[in-house]
Design an enzyme around this catalytic site. Sequence first.
Site, mmCIF file in Angstrom:
data_model
loop_
_atom_site.group_PDB
_atom_site.id
_atom_site.type_symbol
_atom_site.label_atom_id
_atom_site.label_comp_id
_atom_site.label_asym_id
_atom_site.label_seq_id
_atom_site.Cartn_x
_atom_site.Cartn_y
_atom_site.Cartn_z
ATOM 1 C CG ASP A 83 -3.461 -1.151 -7.569
ATOM 2 O OD1 ASP A 83 -3.253 -0.560 -8.640
ATOM 3 O OD2 ASP A 83 -3.750 -0.337 -6.706
ATOM 4 C CD GLU A 142 1.993 4.416 -13.203
ATOM 5 O OE1 GLU A 142 1.238 3.920 -12.683
ATOM 6 O OE2 GLU A 142 2.754 5.499 -12.713
ATOM 7 C CB ILE A 276 -12.144 4.088 -7.624
ATOM 8 C CG1 ILE A 276 -12.461 5.084 -8.761
ATOM 9 C CG2 ILE A 276 -12.881 4.702 -6.402
ATOM 10 C CD1 ILE A 276 -14.027 4.951 -9.311
HETATM 11 O O1 LIG Z 1 -4.858 4.501 -8.384
HETATM 12 C C1 LIG Z 1 -5.243 3.963 -7.592
HETATM 13 C C2 LIG Z 1 -4.844 2.451 -7.277
HETATM 14 O O2 LIG Z 1 -4.043 2.105 -8.010
HETATM 15 C C3 LIG Z 1 -6.621 4.526 -6.520
HETATM 16 O O3 LIG Z 1 -6.654 5.924 -6.683
HETATM 17 P P1 LIG Z 1 -7.336 6.878 -5.543
HETATM 18 O O4 LIG Z 1 -6.418 7.030 -4.274
HETATM 19 O O5 LIG Z 1 -7.626 8.077 -6.331
HETATM 20 O O6 LIG Z 1 -8.566 6.112 -5.254
HETATM 21 O O1 LIG Z 2 -1.725 2.595 -4.610
HETATM 22 C C1 LIG Z 2 -2.890 2.593 -4.826
HETATM 23 C C2 LIG Z 2 -4.029 2.121 -3.641
HETATM 24 O O2 LIG Z 2 -4.473 3.265 -3.059
HETATM 25 C C3 LIG Z 2 -3.564 1.106 -2.875
HETATM 26 O O3 LIG Z 2 -3.304 1.731 -1.701
HETATM 27 P P1 LIG Z 2 -2.477 0.845 -0.429
HETATM 28 O O4 LIG Z 2 -1.037 0.525 -1.147
HETATM 29 O O5 LIG Z 2 -2.479 1.694 0.906
HETATM 30 O O6 LIG Z 2 -3.371 -0.383 -0.300
HETATM 31 ZN ZN LIG Z 3 -2.605 3.721 -8.721
#
Ligand SMILES: O=C(CO)COP(=O)(O)O
Ligand SMILES: O=C[C@H](O)COP(=O)(O)O
Ligand SMILES: [Zn+2]
Length: 359
Positions: A83, A142, A276
């Site tokens: 991510d 993105e 999510i």
């Molecule tokens: O986009 C997300 C992780 O990349 C998570 O989004 P939320 O904070 O809405 O759960």
């Molecule tokens: O960025 C998206 C997610 O909510 C991940 O959060 P984090 O970087 O705190 O693990």
């Molecule tokens: Zn995100």
Amino acid sequence: MARITLRQLLDHAAERGYGVPAFNINNMEQGLAILEAAKACDAAVILQASRGARSYANDIMLAKMMEALELMYPDIPICIHQDHGNTVSTCLSAIQHGFTSVMMDGSLKEDAKTPADYAYNAGITAEVARLAHMVGVSVEGELGCLGSLETGHGEAEDGHGFEGVLDRSQLLTDPDEAARFVAETGVDALAVAIGTSHGAYKFTRKPTGEVLAMDVIEKIHRRLPDTHIVMHGSSSVPEEWQEVFNAHGGAMRETYGVPVEEIVRGIRFGVRKVNIDTDLRLAATAEFRRVADTRRDEFDPRKFLKPAMDAMAAVCKARFEAFGTAGNASRIKVIPMSDMAKRYANGSLKPQTARSQAA
Ligand SMILES: O=C(CO)COP(=O)(O)O
Ligand SMILES: O=C[C@H](O)COP(=O)(O)O
Ligand SMILES: [Zn+2]
Ligand SMILES: [Zn+2]
């Protein structure tokens, strides 16, 4: 063993008209909760690890946990996704640890805070796609900056994202630019900016089209009917979990997330991956608070974690059902990554826009 690429999973979802939630994962309890729900619903899963998750749990722990989940749930196709990758090396080291998919988020510079220009974004995303595709790994890019159309601010809730003021054009992905970006980078999925942001505080009231621009999704889908659209910041921040959290000593101020019915509408217009994180965090911590408050003598962490897992699994099941992911896992025959690599090499997985522009 069923480790699936994002590309194959989203192609299947597009063919059958469903969406797939991508849940963030940092620990064993989240993994078990997501997979238990997936098994109960016959749903494929996307487990995504942020850079924060990778440093919290350690890459080796995360990789071994993914292997354990595969062994425990052999019938569930599992996509393992990076991510918000911020550099080429973040994406490549994820691949080294067995991820089948990476997000190169070039909408922000390497600091994951400063908005980047189009040329930087397209250049670095294309480079990651070229490298990842050689080994069959999928790539999400993105275009546009996540942030609030209510306040005009970027989001920096979890230490990532731009904090300052952005104009409406930066906060909304432009469909023509999206077509150019997909053609130039060869991404398998495109994350778009439509007014959603990470974390619990997305909207101060139930969002209307003014602040949650689902019409932009429709426009992008019309321009790019074959592109898999990704919605970030798509937790619904359920009121019932806010209530449990606040009833047991929490202090979450009034807030609204992305309504599930809006996501379902997006799925009709090409949204295939729905990110999510917050919803599982909130359900789990609401349960911690409830146990701590109602069983004040309790000191066995499992007595906190088991209800937290049940709460997270309930949220996952609800999303698998609403998005149509349920009932589809058993219809998927996983294509090995080596085969995916061949398909990229022979051009059969090129975005339609690129093929038609080249023709
Ligand atoms: O986009 C997300 C992780 O990349 C998570 O989004 P939320 O904070 O809405 O759960
Ligand atoms: O960025 C998206 C997610 O909510 C991940 O959060 P984090 O970087 O705190 O693990
Ligand atoms: Zn995100
Ligand atoms: Zn974030």
